[in-house]
Every structure is written in structure tokens, then in C-alpha cells.
Design an enzyme around this catalytic site. Sequence first.
Site, PDB file in Angstrom:
ATOM      1  N   GLY A 165       4.703   4.563   6.896  1.00 39.76           N
ATOM      2  CA  GLY A 165       5.131   5.905   6.456  1.00 39.76           C
ATOM      3  C   GLY A 165       6.644   6.065   6.602  1.00 39.76           C
ATOM      4  O   GLY A 165       7.372   5.100   6.825  1.00 39.76           O
ATOM      5  N   GLY A 189       5.380  -6.059   3.306  1.00 38.71           N
ATOM      6  CA  GLY A 189       4.320  -6.361   2.356  1.00 38.71           C
ATOM      7  C   GLY A 189       4.412  -5.575   1.063  1.00 38.71           C
ATOM      8  O   GLY A 189       5.512  -5.154   0.652  1.00 38.71           O
ATOM      9  N   ASP A 220      -2.258 -11.667   5.319  1.00 35.54           N
ATOM     10  CA  ASP A 220      -3.471 -11.900   4.529  1.00 35.54           C
ATOM     11  C   ASP A 220      -3.257 -12.818   3.329  1.00 35.54           C
ATOM     12  O   ASP A 220      -4.216 -13.182   2.669  1.00 35.54           O
ATOM     13  CB  ASP A 220      -4.010 -10.565   3.960  1.00 35.54           C
ATOM     14  CG  ASP A 220      -4.455  -9.616   5.041  1.00 35.54           C
ATOM     15  OD1 ASP A 220      -4.577 -10.062   6.192  1.00 35.54           O
ATOM     16  OD2 ASP A 220      -4.682  -8.429   4.727  1.00 35.54           O
TER      17      ASP A 220
HETATM   18  P1  ATP Z   1       1.142  -4.738   5.414  1.00 37.67           P
HETATM   19  O1  ATP Z   1       0.156  -4.124   4.487  1.00 37.67           O
HETATM   20  O2  ATP Z   1       1.178  -6.243   5.349  1.00 37.67           O
HETATM   21  O3  ATP Z   1       1.062  -4.254   6.814  1.00 37.67           O
HETATM   22  P2  ATP Z   1       3.029  -3.165   3.930  1.00 37.67           P
HETATM   23  O4  ATP Z   1       4.467  -3.356   3.614  1.00 37.67           O
HETATM   24  O5  ATP Z   1       2.106  -3.082   2.755  1.00 37.67           O
HETATM   25  O6  ATP Z   1       2.621  -4.324   4.932  1.00 37.67           O
HETATM   26  P3  ATP Z   1       2.713  -0.356   4.496  1.00 37.67           P
HETATM   27  O7  ATP Z   1       2.496   0.329   5.816  1.00 37.67           O
HETATM   28  O8  ATP Z   1       1.740  -0.120   3.409  1.00 37.67           O
HETATM   29  O9  ATP Z   1       2.834  -1.900   4.858  1.00 37.67           O
HETATM   30  O10 ATP Z   1       4.147   0.051   3.926  1.00 37.67           O
HETATM   31  C1  ATP Z   1       5.352  -0.185   4.680  1.00 37.67           C
HETATM   32  C2  ATP Z   1       6.392   0.855   4.384  1.00 37.67           C
HETATM   33  O11 ATP Z   1       6.544   1.018   2.971  1.00 37.67           O
HETATM   34  C3  ATP Z   1       6.045   2.227   4.959  1.00 37.67           C
HETATM   35  O12 ATP Z   1       7.168   2.708   5.656  1.00 37.67           O
HETATM   36  C4  ATP Z   1       5.705   3.056   3.738  1.00 37.67           C
HETATM   37  O13 ATP Z   1       6.113   4.418   3.866  1.00 37.67           O
HETATM   38  C5  ATP Z   1       6.473   2.392   2.614  1.00 37.67           C
HETATM   39  N1  ATP Z   1       5.754   2.530   1.342  1.00 37.67           N
HETATM   40  C6  ATP Z   1       4.466   2.175   1.097  1.00 37.67           C
HETATM   41  N2  ATP Z   1       4.120   2.474  -0.171  1.00 37.67           N
HETATM   42  C7  ATP Z   1       5.204   3.062  -0.747  1.00 37.67           C
HETATM   43  C8  ATP Z   1       5.488   3.608  -2.048  1.00 37.67           C
HETATM   44  N3  ATP Z   1       4.570   3.607  -3.009  1.00 37.67           N
HETATM   45  N4  ATP Z   1       6.725   4.134  -2.257  1.00 37.67           N
HETATM   46  C9  ATP Z   1       7.651   4.129  -1.282  1.00 37.67           C
HETATM   47  N5  ATP Z   1       7.438   3.636  -0.042  1.00 37.67           N
HETATM   48  C10 ATP Z   1       6.253   3.100   0.230  1.00 37.67           C
END
Ligand code: ATP
Length: 480
Positions: A165, A189, A220
Site C-alpha cells: 500500500g 513484484g 513465486d
Molecule cells: P509480491 O506480490 O511479490 O509481494 P508486489 O510488488 O506485487 O510483490 P504489492 O504489495 O502488491 O507487492 O505491491 C507493492 C507496492 O506497489 C505497494 O506499495 C502498492 O501500493 C503498490 N502498488 C500495487 N499495485 C499498484 C497499482 N496498480 N498502482 C500503483 N501502485 C501499486
Amino acid sequence: MGNPNDTHAKSVPGAAGFLLQDVPHFTDYLDHLPSYPNPLQNNPAYSVVEQYFVDEDYTVTEKIVVHKESARGVHFRRAGPRQKVYFKPDDVNACIVTCGGLCPGLNTVIREIVCGLYNMYGVRKVLGIDGGYRGFYVKNTITLTPKFVDDIHKRGGTILGTSRGGHDSVKIVDRIQDRGINQVYIIGGDGTHKGAAVIFEEIRRRGLKVAVAGIPKTIDNDIPVIDKSFGFDTAVEEAQRAIKAAHVESESIGNGIGLVKLMGRYCGFIAMYATLASRDVDCCLIPESPFYLEGKGGLYEYIGKRLKQNGHMVIVIAEGAGQELLSESLQSVDQKDASGNKLLQDVGLWISHKIKEHFAEKKMPINLKYIDPTYMIRAIPSIASDNVYCTLLAHGAVHGAMAGYTGFTVGPVNGRHAYIPFNRIIEKQNKVVITDRMWARLLSSTNQPSFLKPRDIAEAKKEKYPANGILDGKILKTMN
Ligand code: ATP
Ligand code: MG
């Protein structure tokens, strides 16, 4: 907020059937930008290597096995040092941020970005952003030097901290601007890359000379295009310990069942590779391959059969497997984490309970031990092969940013590192293709039934070879 899929990636046609999916460069939106000779030409390695700098015309092909009649298809720019750079080392003010869940190798990537910038390019200003995206605007930065990061690859986690977030692109770019940062290295990710794409758009909209480079992280292995994500090999290696423990437990008692839950919210790569590597596993369940419990050919029948044959068995289940069965049998609670990802119910606990219940009803005593090693696996430092891989990723990102590329992520495509536009990384997730030979190898190694009904097989084949000629998002036929 901009559209994260609109990353201004260019598709550049070349020779017949060749399509370069290019990444943005500063010269696309900034005029009269001076370039400088790459300081690496003063590096001792320069005189030894035959072709030290990567020619701008070199590309990496996305599909390596092609039919002799088919087109040459999609290519990406090859990663590596360029003859000209668009930053004077003294002017570089870089920062590094880690976002999302933990993954072995995060600290190695941080270390190698810092050391790469210092040692290869003579950059002296590198900051760490504390605690993920929100750290840009709510926390202090950490000064990163080669001395500070010297030993961090031996530790798990991320020395910078991480979070979910808190992505506010305007506030983040305001702080990038205030601090005079001109290279942003973002490790994370799919969610993180969606965030990086929005930050890149905001930077481009303001006309700033700030490079945004992504380094794909996902334990993953669900990031598309690239061959494999860092930390994956470490996770598979560490998962062996849990499988071994489950095997010892199950062998030591009559009708013993060792059940191991492994990571894999949407894809079963860790479960599949850990199973293939171990040879102690009798059944592997992944999200991509539906299964059922009751009746002929179902999981209960197979467990009963295995216990009669062998007296014990080991089951590996990926965390995202069988979610549709869970939501049928449990009251579905639609909870999300701070980044908006759906929180999954614990399939390991649920299936343990169901198996125990079933065999109690059948008056067949079983001894089931459930092991969930998730957080133990995520938190360890990366193994040697991942450390080398993390170094290549970090250096690829540094070379790309120094060369003026931006809005790109880096990673190996068919064994060669390439610069990939953000939209290709975030448009879909990488999944185990159950009609491919790798899953067939698994089925023949465990001897488990496929659990697929004819309808599931037809669905899987349709997904692989849909009528419109697109395979996994890639155009199958012409690209003239
Ligand atoms: P993992 O799933 O491997 O833990 P991830 O990068 O997918 O890694 P997330 O918690 O989904 O992890 O996202 C990481 C950060 O990217 C967070 O700070 C989140 O607010 C931001 N983020 C996720 N989706 C969006 C989006 N659509 N637009 C802007 N920021 C995003
Ligand atoms: Mg994610």
C-alpha cells in the site's frame, strides 16, 4: 493517476517478421541532451573483453524455439553497458526502494546496485528509501555506500524495509524532485511494477531527467517474459528441507501423511520444482490444475491407494491451489491486503482437516502432519546461484539507467539479459502450463493422477492454443 499499462513502450519493426518491443529513452521526451563517453572504458576489464559495450542494434528474442516457417517475432533490447551514457557520474543521485513481500536475494540486489554504481561508474550518491513506496514521503533516507552494504547479501530480508500500500505517485515524485534524485531503482513484484509505471508516467509528464528502473522480484516466479525470478532457486532449495521433514514424519508411523504447503498464490512453480527435485513427493497440487476430493479418480481415492501400497505418503500443495473448493465449502470472506491483493484462505489447514475427516468416516486411521514453511523460506539469504543472478540483474539495471533508458525492467529472456517495457511485466502473470511437458514430467515422477476431467483438459488446451492465434499473449503467426 496514469494508466500503468501505458508506459510509452515503442514497437519498432525491423527485418521481415521482426518486432522490437523497445523501452523508453530520455531522448524520446527530452531535447538536446548531452551524452558522455562511458567511464567504463577506463576500467581494466575493458581492454580484455572483445566486445565490452553492447551494440544498440543487438536484441534478444522472446521465442527461442520457432518453426522454420514462422516469423522472427518479438525482441527486446539487449541489456549491458553502452558506449555513451547520459549522466556524468558526479551528477548522479540514485535511490533504491524495495516493495511487496520478502524474497531471498533482495539484499544482494541492493548491494550490487550500490557497488555497481560506485565501482563501475564512479557514482558517489546512493540513497536507500526506508520502508517501500510510502518511505519516499513519510520516512528518512539511508545513505548507502559499498562499506555499508558490504555484508548485507549474507542476511535475509531487506535492509531497507518494505511495505504494501501507500503508493501516492504525486507525493513520491514531489519527493524525488525535492531531493534532486535522478535515478530510481525499484525492486518488487507485479504490484510494485504497476506503481513504477505510474511513477515513470508522472516523471515523464513533468519532463524530468529521472531514470526509473525496475528489478523484478517474486519468489513465486509469476513474472512473465523473464526466464526466472531471483530467490526462486533459493525457495526451491529450502523447500526441500520441509519436504524431507514431512517424509521422515510420514515414514515413521503407520498410514503417515506429510503435508507441505508451499508459496504460490496464483502459480505452482515452487511446488512443481520442489516436487520434481525431491522425488519423495507422491502428490503435488497447484492452482493451475484443478482437482477434486470425492469419488472415482479424486484425491481421497488416490491417498487411500497410496497408503495401502506404501504405508505413507507426502503431499505438496501450493497456497493458491484448490481455492475454488475452499470457497465452496467455507463461507467466503473477501479480504484484501494494503496493496489490494486478495487474501487467500489457508488451503493447507483446510485440506488437512478434510483428509482427516474423510478417513475418520471411513474408519481408516491415518497420521497427518502439516508443515507450513512459508516464512522460513522467504526470510533466508539467497543461495550462490541466486547471488550471481542478482548481481547480473543489478548491473543490468545500472547500465540501462546510466545509458539513458527509463521505464524499463531488466531480466533474462532465453538466457540473455534484456530491457523489457513495464507493460509486458504487468499485463499478465506467469503460470505453469499444464499442457506443457514439464507438468507431464511431474505427473510421471509422482505417479499421481492428473485429476483433470475431460472438460478441464479441453479448457487447458483452449487456453494454450486459442482460435485467434495468440499463445500466452504472444502472436503465433505473422508479425510483418
Ligand atoms: P509480491 O506480490 O511479490 O509481494 P508486489 O510488488 O506485487 O510483490 P504489492 O504489495 O502488491 O507487492 O505491491 C507493492 C507496492 O506497489 C505497494 O506499495 C502498492 O501500493 C503498490 N502498488 C500495487 N499495485 C499498484 C497499482 N496498480 N498502482 C500503483 N501502485 C501499486
Ligand atoms: Mg504481487
